[in-house]
Design an enzyme around this catalytic site. Sequence first.
Site, PDB file in Angstrom:
ATOM      1  N   TYR A 154       3.110   1.908  14.828  1.00 56.43           N
ATOM      2  CA  TYR A 154       3.248   1.564  13.393  1.00 56.43           C
ATOM      3  C   TYR A 154       4.244   2.504  12.717  1.00 56.43           C
ATOM      4  O   TYR A 154       5.140   2.064  11.991  1.00 56.43           O
ATOM      5  CB  TYR A 154       1.872   1.660  12.737  1.00 56.43           C
ATOM      6  CG  TYR A 154       1.824   1.182  11.301  1.00 56.43           C
ATOM      7  CD1 TYR A 154       1.930  -0.170  10.987  1.00 56.43           C
ATOM      8  CD2 TYR A 154       1.667   2.094  10.256  1.00 56.43           C
ATOM      9  CE1 TYR A 154       1.878  -0.603   9.668  1.00 56.43           C
ATOM     10  CE2 TYR A 154       1.606   1.669   8.937  1.00 56.43           C
ATOM     11  CZ  TYR A 154       1.717   0.318   8.650  1.00 56.43           C
ATOM     12  OH  TYR A 154       1.666  -0.106   7.341  1.00 56.43           O
ATOM     13  N   LYS A 158       7.847   1.380  11.111  1.00 52.35           N
ATOM     14  CA  LYS A 158       8.148   1.536   9.673  1.00 52.35           C
ATOM     15  C   LYS A 158       9.322   2.493   9.470  1.00 52.35           C
ATOM     16  O   LYS A 158      10.116   2.301   8.546  1.00 52.35           O
ATOM     17  CB  LYS A 158       6.909   2.017   8.914  1.00 52.35           C
ATOM     18  CG  LYS A 158       5.771   0.994   8.847  1.00 52.35           C
ATOM     19  CD  LYS A 158       6.149  -0.261   8.067  1.00 52.35           C
ATOM     20  CE  LYS A 158       4.954  -1.187   7.859  1.00 52.35           C
ATOM     21  NZ  LYS A 158       5.313  -2.464   7.224  1.00 52.35           N
TER      22      LYS A 158
HETATM   23  P1  NAP Z   1      -3.035  -7.759   6.010  1.00 46.32           P
HETATM   24  O1  NAP Z   1      -4.040  -8.114   4.993  1.00 46.32           O
HETATM   25  O2  NAP Z   1      -3.470  -7.533   7.410  1.00 46.32           O
HETATM   26  O3  NAP Z   1      -1.867  -8.848   5.956  1.00 46.32           O
HETATM   27  C1  NAP Z   1      -0.825  -8.834   6.899  1.00 46.32           C
HETATM   28  C2  NAP Z   1       0.013 -10.081   6.708  1.00 46.32           C
HETATM   29  O4  NAP Z   1       1.048 -10.073   7.724  1.00 46.32           O
HETATM   30  C3  NAP Z   1      -0.781 -11.367   6.897  1.00 46.32           C
HETATM   31  O5  NAP Z   1      -0.339 -12.351   5.999  1.00 46.32           O
HETATM   32  C4  NAP Z   1      -0.440 -11.767   8.322  1.00 46.32           C
HETATM   33  O6  NAP Z   1      -0.571 -13.170   8.490  1.00 46.32           O
HETATM   34  C5  NAP Z   1       1.010 -11.325   8.403  1.00 46.32           C
HETATM   35  N1  NAP Z   1       1.467 -11.175   9.777  1.00 46.32           N
HETATM   36  C6  NAP Z   1       1.001 -10.319  10.720  1.00 46.32           C
HETATM   37  N2  NAP Z   1       1.652 -10.527  11.865  1.00 46.32           N
HETATM   38  C7  NAP Z   1       2.553 -11.520  11.643  1.00 46.32           C
HETATM   39  C8  NAP Z   1       3.502 -12.186  12.458  1.00 46.32           C
HETATM   40  N3  NAP Z   1       3.676 -11.891  13.746  1.00 46.32           N
HETATM   41  N4  NAP Z   1       4.261 -13.154  11.895  1.00 46.32           N
HETATM   42  C9  NAP Z   1       4.093 -13.471  10.582  1.00 46.32           C
HETATM   43  N5  NAP Z   1       3.206 -12.898   9.772  1.00 46.32           N
HETATM   44  C10 NAP Z   1       2.435 -11.933  10.315  1.00 46.32           C
HETATM   45  O7  NAP Z   1      -2.277  -6.409   5.611  1.00 46.32           O
HETATM   46  P2  NAP Z   1      -1.682  -5.862   4.234  1.00 46.32           P
HETATM   47  O8  NAP Z   1      -2.353  -4.593   3.968  1.00 46.32           O
HETATM   48  O9  NAP Z   1      -1.627  -6.918   3.189  1.00 46.32           O
HETATM   49  O10 NAP Z   1      -0.212  -5.500   4.739  1.00 46.32           O
HETATM   50  C11 NAP Z   1       0.959  -6.117   4.232  1.00 46.32           C
HETATM   51  C12 NAP Z   1       2.123  -5.158   4.486  1.00 46.32           C
HETATM   52  O11 NAP Z   1       1.907  -3.950   3.762  1.00 46.32           O
HETATM   53  C13 NAP Z   1       2.288  -4.759   5.949  1.00 46.32           C
HETATM   54  O12 NAP Z   1       3.657  -4.701   6.271  1.00 46.32           O
HETATM   55  C14 NAP Z   1       1.688  -3.359   5.999  1.00 46.32           C
HETATM   56  O13 NAP Z   1       2.237  -2.581   7.031  1.00 46.32           O
HETATM   57  C15 NAP Z   1       2.080  -2.843   4.623  1.00 46.32           C
HETATM   58  N6  NAP Z   1       1.269  -1.720   4.155  1.00 46.32           N
HETATM   59  C16 NAP Z   1      -0.055  -1.881   3.870  1.00 46.32           C
HETATM   60  C17 NAP Z   1      -0.789  -0.788   3.403  1.00 46.32           C
HETATM   61  C18 NAP Z   1      -2.241  -0.906   3.056  1.00 46.32           C
HETATM   62  O14 NAP Z   1      -2.851   0.117   2.687  1.00 46.32           O
HETATM   63  N7  NAP Z   1      -2.871  -2.081   3.125  1.00 46.32           N
HETATM   64  C19 NAP Z   1      -0.169   0.451   3.237  1.00 46.32           C
HETATM   65  C20 NAP Z   1       1.180   0.586   3.529  1.00 46.32           C
HETATM   66  C21 NAP Z   1       1.894  -0.512   3.977  1.00 46.32           C
HETATM   67  P3  NAP Z   1      -0.999 -13.875   9.872  1.00 46.32           P
HETATM   68  O15 NAP Z   1      -1.964 -12.959  10.576  1.00 46.32           O
HETATM   69  O16 NAP Z   1      -1.578 -15.143   9.418  1.00 46.32           O
HETATM   70  O17 NAP Z   1       0.269 -14.074  10.610  1.00 46.32           O
END
Ligand code: NAP
Length: 250
Positions: A154, A158
């Site tokens: 990860y 990133k």
């Molecule tokens: P989440 O609830 O797990 O959502 C992840 C999203 O990415 C889902 O819509 C998932 O949809 C999609 N996804 C995963 N693999 C994919 C693939 N191969 N092709 C297309 N879509 C895919 O996580 P989140 O927290 O909302 O994360 C969203 C972004 O924010 C990510 O990039 C994560 O690294 C970043 N982020 C999150 C946090 C946090 O605290 N939550 C912090 C820093 C950064 P499907 O599974 O349906 O494909």
Amino acid sequence: MTKSPSVVWIVGASRGIGAAAAAAFFEAGYAVALSARSVDACRSVAAGLDPSGARVRAYRADVADFAEVASAASAVLADFGRLDVLINCAGVIEPIARFGAAPPDDWARALNINLAGAYATIHAVLPALRASHGAVINVSSGAAGNPLEGWSAYCAGKAGLAMLTRSIALEEGEAGIRAFGFRPGVVDTEMQVSIRASGINRVSRLRREDLAPPEEPARFMVWLASGAGDDLSGEEIDVRDPELRQRAGL
Ligand code: NAP
């Protein structure tokens, strides 16, 4: 004549931060294309915002599959006729394992999604973004700048994404494209459920009540796309930066 709305494509919008961004951009007047692997979940998000389907549409695309990304991009452009903002929000935290224990195939797959997946979507819509002088928001993480135990894939993905952001800003800035790396904070989504279950590092030990709601980074991204933060193109922008929060009205 009424002006047609600006168009945003949110990649990884079936839930979490991407789904919240879909709602925020819709409320801000955008036409919204949303995609993920689970297209039914995307359809539910879309129907919840705009049952008519006129201004919000769902597409299936696994970002690790270049052909699927290209065909989703063609469909978005055919349906909406333009693209102003691309948000790369698709991401996976797995494999959660210390370096020696992470299965190599899983490690490479994470890079394919978190890094090459963003390259794929940008590449697929570059002419449209040049035409609109559009913006790319790559959803980054504090993990781009700091290693955390059990997250080598990860963090590496990133960190690579941050350099992709800088590269787009450098190469496409003259064409009027702005590119931002956006760190959304620690947000209450399904990804954090997996993180908490692992107990592998300090982030996994945060309490759920200390996490931010996904609506907060969503609102920030609407501000970032508006042009008001264009001086930040190429940079990693953290939603927790007090000065930027003030600028964004958070
Ligand atoms: P989440 O609830 O797990 O959502 C992840 C999203 O990415 C889902 O819509 C998932 O949809 C999609 N996804 C995963 N693999 C994919 C693939 N191969 N092709 C297309 N879509 C895919 O996580 P989140 O927290 O909302 O994360 C969203 C972004 O924010 C990510 O990039 C994560 O690294 C970043 N982020 C999150 C946090 C946090 O605290 N939550 C912090 C820093 C950064 P499907 O599974 O349906 O494909």
